[in-house]
Design a protein around this motif. Structure first.
Motif, PDB file in Angstrom:
ATOM      1  N   ASN A 195       0.942  -1.492  -0.416  1.00 17.16           N
ATOM      2  CA  ASN A 195       0.325   0.129   0.112  1.00 17.16           C
ATOM      3  C   ASN A 195       0.889   1.144  -0.221  1.00 17.16           C
ATOM      4  O   ASN A 195       0.364   1.918  -1.058  1.00 17.16           O
ATOM      5  CB  ASN A 195      -0.768   0.170   1.324  1.00 17.16           C
ATOM      6  CG  ASN A 195      -2.029   1.515   0.872  1.00 17.16           C
ATOM      7  OD1 ASN A 195      -2.366   2.190   0.516  1.00 17.16           O
ATOM      8  ND2 ASN A 195      -2.326   1.603   2.199  1.00 17.16           N
ATOM      9  N   THR A 196       2.021   1.279   0.943  1.00 18.27           N
ATOM     10  CA  THR A 196       2.858   2.067   0.834  1.00 18.27           C
ATOM     11  C   THR A 196       4.055   2.275  -0.682  1.00 18.27           C
ATOM     12  O   THR A 196       3.616   3.737  -1.250  1.00 18.27           O
ATOM     13  CB  THR A 196       4.289   2.142   2.464  1.00 18.27           C
ATOM     14  OG1 THR A 196       3.046   1.781   2.820  1.00 18.27           O
ATOM     15  CG2 THR A 196       5.409   3.296   2.715  1.00 18.27           C
ATOM     16  N   ILE A 197       4.178   1.721  -1.434  1.00 20.61           N
ATOM     17  CA  ILE A 197       4.672   1.919  -2.488  1.00 20.61           C
ATOM     18  C   ILE A 197       3.592   2.329  -4.253  1.00 20.61           C
ATOM     19  O   ILE A 197       4.564   3.159  -4.030  1.00 20.61           O
ATOM     20  CB  ILE A 197       5.653   0.132  -2.845  1.00 20.61           C
ATOM     21  CG1 ILE A 197       6.961   0.065  -1.936  1.00 20.61           C
ATOM     22  CG2 ILE A 197       5.121   0.468  -4.583  1.00 20.61           C
ATOM     23  CD1 ILE A 197       6.826  -1.572  -1.898  1.00 20.61           C
ATOM     24  N   LEU A 198       2.427   1.923  -3.494  1.00 22.88           N
ATOM     25  CA  LEU A 198       1.667   2.044  -4.186  1.00 22.88           C
ATOM     26  C   LEU A 198       0.629   3.842  -4.378  1.00 22.88           C
ATOM     27  O   LEU A 198       0.657   4.076  -4.822  1.00 22.88           O
ATOM     28  CB  LEU A 198       0.180   1.467  -4.463  1.00 22.88           C
ATOM     29  CG  LEU A 198       0.112  -0.154  -5.186  1.00 22.88           C
ATOM     30  CD1 LEU A 198      -1.090  -1.190  -4.752  1.00 22.88           C
ATOM     31  CD2 LEU A 198       0.336  -0.189  -6.177  1.00 22.88           C
ATOM     32  N   ALA A 199       1.311   4.101  -3.258  1.00 25.58           N
ATOM     33  CA  ALA A 199       1.309   5.327  -2.858  1.00 25.58           C
ATOM     34  C   ALA A 199       2.101   6.228  -2.967  1.00 25.58           C
ATOM     35  O   ALA A 199       1.748   7.281  -3.996  1.00 25.58           O
ATOM     36  CB  ALA A 199       0.092   5.574  -0.849  1.00 25.58           C
ATOM     37  N   ILE A 200       3.488   5.524  -2.795  1.00 28.56           N
ATOM     38  CA  ILE A 200       4.454   6.401  -3.892  1.00 28.56           C
ATOM     39  C   ILE A 200       4.156   6.694  -5.029  1.00 28.56           C
ATOM     40  O   ILE A 200       4.196   7.879  -6.000  1.00 28.56           O
ATOM     41  CB  ILE A 200       5.863   5.900  -3.264  1.00 28.56           C
ATOM     42  CG1 ILE A 200       5.926   6.310  -2.112  1.00 28.56           C
ATOM     43  CG2 ILE A 200       6.999   7.192  -4.045  1.00 28.56           C
ATOM     44  CD1 ILE A 200       6.578   5.677  -1.128  1.00 28.56           C
ATOM     45  N   VAL A 201       3.944   6.030  -5.688  1.00 31.60           N
ATOM     46  CA  VAL A 201       3.938   5.158  -7.159  1.00 31.60           C
ATOM     47  C   VAL A 201       2.335   6.369  -7.649  1.00 31.60           C
ATOM     48  O   VAL A 201       2.899   7.359  -8.823  1.00 31.60           O
ATOM     49  CB  VAL A 201       4.052   3.927  -7.739  1.00 31.60           C
ATOM     50  CG1 VAL A 201       3.627   3.993  -9.778  1.00 31.60           C
ATOM     51  CG2 VAL A 201       5.356   3.434  -7.692  1.00 31.60           C
ATOM     52  N   LEU A 202       1.414   6.696  -6.898  1.00 34.46           N
ATOM     53  CA  LEU A 202       0.360   6.783  -7.043  1.00 34.46           C
ATOM     54  C   LEU A 202       0.447   8.678  -7.530  1.00 34.46           C
ATOM     55  O   LEU A 202       0.934   9.035  -8.187  1.00 34.46           O
ATOM     56  CB  LEU A 202      -0.517   6.908  -5.829  1.00 34.46           C
ATOM     57  CG  LEU A 202      -1.650   7.363  -5.977  1.00 34.46           C
ATOM     58  CD1 LEU A 202      -3.219   7.314  -8.267  1.00 34.46           C
ATOM     59  CD2 LEU A 202      -3.144   8.262  -5.324  1.00 34.46           C
TER      60      LEU A 202
END
Length: 151
Positions: A97-104
């Motif tokens: 979830n953290t990785i996806l938030a950064i990518v987003l």
């Protein structure tokens, strides 16, 4: 003209709504105001539609600490002693979830270097239409005809 059409359709979609609450309406209104302000400020900083003033990675790096501080304040206000235990139990959900938030955040910043804030917000409206359509078709969520035509 497009903005007026979106506002009129949105008002038509919520008129006569069974589960309408003014608190929710003002919360949504505040959220939309903040989102529009954020998009315009991002466009000013990133130089959307023209030569970029700041690259998306630097913008995200600049913005992340202030976001973290505001989230830490809110987290402290709603602290529960079970949070550390749940953090340990759910780490395998939190890391992706953290990785996806950064990518987003990087994707959003990159998009605003290529388009204007208005184009970005119109894309958000299209995203909302797709979400409502998918929830109605796939998950059989009830959508009235008035909402369907207005959306």
């Amino acid at each position: 003209f497009i903005v007026l059409w979106i506002i009129t359709s949105s008002c038509a979609a919520i008129s006569g709504e069974f589960a309408f609450h003014w608190a929710g309406f003002f919360l949504q209104l505040t959220g939309q105001l903040c989102e529009c302000t954020r998009a315009v400020l991002m466009e000013m900083i990133l130089g959307g539609g023209s030569q970029s003033k700041m690259d998306p990675l630097s913008y995200t790096l600049l913005l992340a600490p202030s976001c973290m501080m505001s989230l830490l304040v809110l987290s402290a206000m709603t602290w529960d002693d079970r949070i550390p235990e749940r953090l340990i139990n759910c780490w395998h959900y939190l890391v992706p979830n953290t990785i996806l938030a950064i990518v987003l955040n990087l994707v959003l910043a990159t998009c605003l270097t290529r388009m204007t804030a208005m184009g970005f917000l119109i894309c958000g409206v299209v995203k909302d239409i797709v979400l409502v359509t998918v929830s109605a078709v796939v998950f059989r969520e009830q959508v009235r005809y008035q909402q369907l035509y207005a959306f």
